[in-house]
Write a protein that holds these residues in place. Sequence first.
Motif: not given
Length: 647
Positions: A75-83, A421-438
């Motif tokens: 998580d601290a290395n900037g990777v999100s949605e890791a299992e 747009v909000v999800i795209a910005l979150l993906s850029w600024g916070m490395d948010y990743r959209l999953s299938l449940p999302g």
Amino acid sequence: MTIFTMLLPFVALVAGTVWDARSEENPDGASFGPGLALDLQGGTQVVLEAVTTDGSEISPEAMEEAVGVIRQRVDANGVSEAEIAVQGDRQIIVEIPGEVDDETIALISKAAQMKFRPVLSMVAPQAVPQPSAEPSPEASGDAEKESGKDAGSGDSAEADSGKGDSAEGDAAEAEGDDAAADPEALLAKIAEEHKELKPTDPSDPAQITPAVQEYANQLDCLDPKNLQGGGGDDPDLPLVTCDEIGSAKFILGPVEVDGTSLVNATSGLMPGQNGTVSNQWGVTLDLNDEGAEKFREVTQRLYTLEQPRNQFAIALDGLVVSAPSINEPIPNGQAQISGSFNRESAATLANQLSFGSLPLTFDVQSQNQISATLGTEQLQRGLFAGLIGLILVVVYSLFQYRTLGLLTVASLVVAGVMTYVVIALLSWGMDYRLSLPGVAGLIVAIGFTADSFIVYFERIRDELRDGRSLRLAVQRGWTRAQRTIYAAKAVNLLSAVILYFMTVGGVRGFAFTLGLTTIIDVLVVIWFTHPVMELIAKIPFFRDGHKASGLAPDRLQTSSGPRYKGAGRVDWEQPSAPSDDAEEAREGAERAPAYAGAGVSPQSAPAATSGTPAPARTADGRRMTIAERRAAERKAASEAAKNEEQL
């Protein structure tokens, strides 16, 4: 004016995303599309096997703690949605979305080591701003003299901090601006400076050399990248690091006790006076014979020092998990750590210490690429289902509300664009990743969003049925509808928040998008749907109740005839097209207080003629039950019908 209030920041968000996505100077900038999680994008699966160098057993608690250490690094290395999950007795499965470089693989497979180090200095977590100008030669010379005087005197931690600051100019001149800003160059400089030192003991403040102080000044514990751990620190050199949550920055001396000297760590209530048990939680440490002897020597020395040099830091995976003060020498190797613990935090620290005491390493058993074929197929089916749902909502809106249903369609389009747009910005600024449940949460949100518009429109139509003009119906309908909308959306948002914090994995992705769309839905209704409806009320096509407007009197059933209004009241005739002035006068008359005498209000007076409400109270003033009111209404209707027949 309200529409522009929403459109201006929204247009700014879209423009910022487009500009940053097209910028050639920022290759890692925003993207037109949101980041995808492992189930939609694919990624890398790494299988790690835990191995102990002494052949000791690995407990399930140690494996869970190992998962926590690896997750912290990932998580601290900037990777999100890791299992990350445990498989079997010794294997840990790590699945990371996208391409994974060798540096990340090496980071997650490093051994987590626990070491006991003395605290030399403890400062605020922020980085120290670097001076913009080089110091003068005279200032550098004075700083060098002051540094030598402080190093020789060995004063308190405050003097050490001043010494490091004064020597900062010398370090910058010796290495140059680029070298001073390079952590690797500073680490090499620290090793060189330490070879020339002859500290009296590991707690000697002379070990805070200019390079050490410069490294501490540049370290920012508020940056998540500096909280990933990873071990690998030299046990013979000072260590500059942060605590696990980034609330403090430490300069630690060389390692004095290794984690393998710890035999056991348990949590529980601490003993009080006279052998009683207190209500204070803490952690008890048991060391082996070699560790107990070394621990005795260390605690005897630290006990005589001032704060914070009387603290003994416990560093796990290169980060400080605890730094207790030494209140008295500990000769038998049995130490107790007390403080502001509760049951959970004490158990967490005990598990960390037990895990760090193991000579544990991770071997990479396999590394495979995960295909997103299955997730892509499910995504296509989900989007197809969402499209069908959207078409049904549009068809229903146009069928039920005719031309007015186009406002529902427009509101859904605005809400959809804002969400994207909000999800795209979150993906850029916070490395948010959209999953299938999302994605499933976004599809479900279509119906929830349409509910708000339906509630609003039905409130307006109810006001029109009461004979009000469209302008007043919009005002009163919004006043009543917004309470219902806020209550419904508060329940949705509360459910999403609880679901997010009480679950893990993909369910959290569903909860996140559900909560996000709930907030956007409320904003769209307030800033778009209602203001547009106010504009529509001024258009003759809707104001006059055209048949295709969805507000026609025949569709609203506003023709003459009895209609139950609630609270025991029946309207026998409805005005067809009242004016705004007449309607406002009627509303004022309805709100005016009146008294009919004998404790009976005008609304509860018996009906004398048709068109008057049925009684809501009995002759003795008692409030009627629902059954009694309905019976009175039927009787009043029957009498009115007879009167009409006689006439």
